[in-house]
Design an enzyme around this catalytic site. Sequence first.
Site, PDB file in Angstrom:
ATOM      1  N   ARG A  36      17.497  24.306   8.633  1.00  0.00           N
ATOM      2  CA  ARG A  36      16.616  23.146   8.814  1.00  0.00           C
ATOM      3  C   ARG A  36      15.564  23.499   9.867  1.00  0.00           C
ATOM      4  O   ARG A  36      15.872  23.590  11.054  1.00  0.00           O
ATOM      5  CB  ARG A  36      17.408  21.906   9.253  1.00  0.00           C
ATOM      6  CG  ARG A  36      16.508  20.707   9.543  1.00  0.00           C
ATOM      7  CD  ARG A  36      17.281  19.394   9.643  1.00  0.00           C
ATOM      8  NE  ARG A  36      18.138  19.316  10.806  1.00  0.00           N
ATOM      9  CZ  ARG A  36      18.777  18.191  11.184  1.00  0.00           C
ATOM     10  NH1 ARG A  36      18.645  17.091  10.468  1.00  0.00           N
ATOM     11  NH2 ARG A  36      19.558  18.193  12.256  1.00  0.00           N
TER      12      ARG A  36
ATOM     13  N   ASP B 128      22.852  14.613  19.153  1.00  0.00           N
ATOM     14  CA  ASP B 128      21.716  15.523  19.062  1.00  0.00           C
ATOM     15  C   ASP B 128      20.450  14.747  19.406  1.00  0.00           C
ATOM     16  O   ASP B 128      20.517  13.614  19.891  1.00  0.00           O
ATOM     17  CB  ASP B 128      21.643  16.208  17.703  1.00  0.00           C
ATOM     18  CG  ASP B 128      21.355  15.250  16.543  1.00  0.00           C
ATOM     19  OD1 ASP B 128      20.991  14.083  16.788  1.00  0.00           O
ATOM     20  OD2 ASP B 128      21.490  15.679  15.379  1.00  0.00           O
TER      21      ASP B 128
END
Length: 523
Positions: free
Chosen positions: A161, A445
């Site tokens: 990603r 995150d």
Amino acid sequence: MVDVRVEGPAVERGEEILTPEALAFVADLQTRFGAHRDALLSARAVRRAEIAAARRIDFRAETAGVRDGDWRVPPPPPGLVDRRVEITGPTEPKMAINALNCGASVWLADLEDANTPHWRNVVGGQVVLKDAVRRTLAFTSPEGKEYRLRDDGDLPTIVPRPRGWHLPERHLVVEGEPSVGALVDAGLYLFHNAQEQLDRGSGPYFYLPKMEGHLEAGLWRLVFDHAEQVLGLPAGSIRATMLIETIPAAFEMEEMLHALGVHATGLNAGRWDYLFSVIKTFRDAGPEFVLPDRGAVTMTAPMMRAYTDQLVAVCHRRGAMAIGGMAAAIPSRRDVEANERALAKVREDKDREAGDGFDGSWVAHPDLVPICREIFDGVLGDRPNQLDRQRPEVSVTSEQLLDVAGVPGERTMAGLRGNVEVALRYLAAWLGGNGAVGIHNLMEDAATAEISRSQVWQWIDAGVVLDTGETVTRDLVRRVIDEEVAGIGELDRLDDARTLFERVALADEFPDFLTLPAYELID
């Protein structure tokens, strides 16, 4: 000849990644597509102003032909036919090996929200990916413990990603300007690994984050088309799954699949960033758009059910894979009761997703892989996915997607304190180079930090009254920050984290992404 310079510090084995040929390839992507990306970011601001003025979004009238058309994306490629369990994590050697050895179907190798873009992480992550693709990845801890990949050959499909379109890479300068972080991440990976993956019977696959509509997906299509031509790859061999994690994107799911074209393979329900986007987009739109405590917004809330039902229905109508959201729990081996509660929530979450028609889902910890696999095995049986399961009963309206007022829950002092503490702890770790952080048995995150700081900003702006009877003001938040900092105690870069949090949570004007000012504080 394009002027390209590396202005970051030396990184171990960096010369294997930053070859003249690889840098020339990335510089070519930057010169061809950098201005296009800049224009799309400017268009975001215009779109946000339009939405703020109208206090609503709707499906685009001008793309009705796409939604009504008879088209499908290409079938899933090798390695992405069965995606029932996907594990996410940063491209740090030990965590990468554990992810690749855990029995998942896919490893989302995260160069974005679970990764601080220190130059050593940017380049070091590419080293890890290169070794992982070739099955040579190994790591020895400072204590002497060795980590190696399983030798049975049955490893998850690797799906990196890259960073979102908005993030720059100041350590790689092209014609005197910072590069686009997404083009650096995707470009280096493609240059070094695309053909190798194809030779191994897989392919160059990506997860694409943070997009706000079909025009941004269309830019990725142009990038991939060009990369295939330059690198001599078969047309359509680069495939990507897009995260639907912004509220504008939720209204353009079909258009985004159509715009990505032959490169499209699926959509993912990026739930944490989605909540952040709801707050950011409607931050000053009135009390009906003020969410309760972050922990109270579950996937069973009506607006979240509408979002996920729409995603599954769109994907399967168009032949694309629908991938569920993150199970962020970190199993506890010390507290049995807490562990049982966490696993029960994970099981409930995955039961719902599998029952709704998702083809697979995310977990953040290897210990959760067996639970997710068991649940999807029970629904899928011998089938690799649920692409044959249509959802004709789903007919989601804009009102359902925007039903923030219908989310049950309170706005509490405990919720405010939780936002402050989690953001402070996470930002301190992020600034130190760690983008995936376990806090209170949850993997946090950048997305969860974004929710925390944006919710604080919105509560201040809206003058929210908490369950204690106190009104949320800057003075109250500063008091809470003082108390939480004192409670945290000694923590590397906590002072910097506090300064950053106050900058993004207490500002008069809402900063679009906290990672942009945070990026100024690293290296």
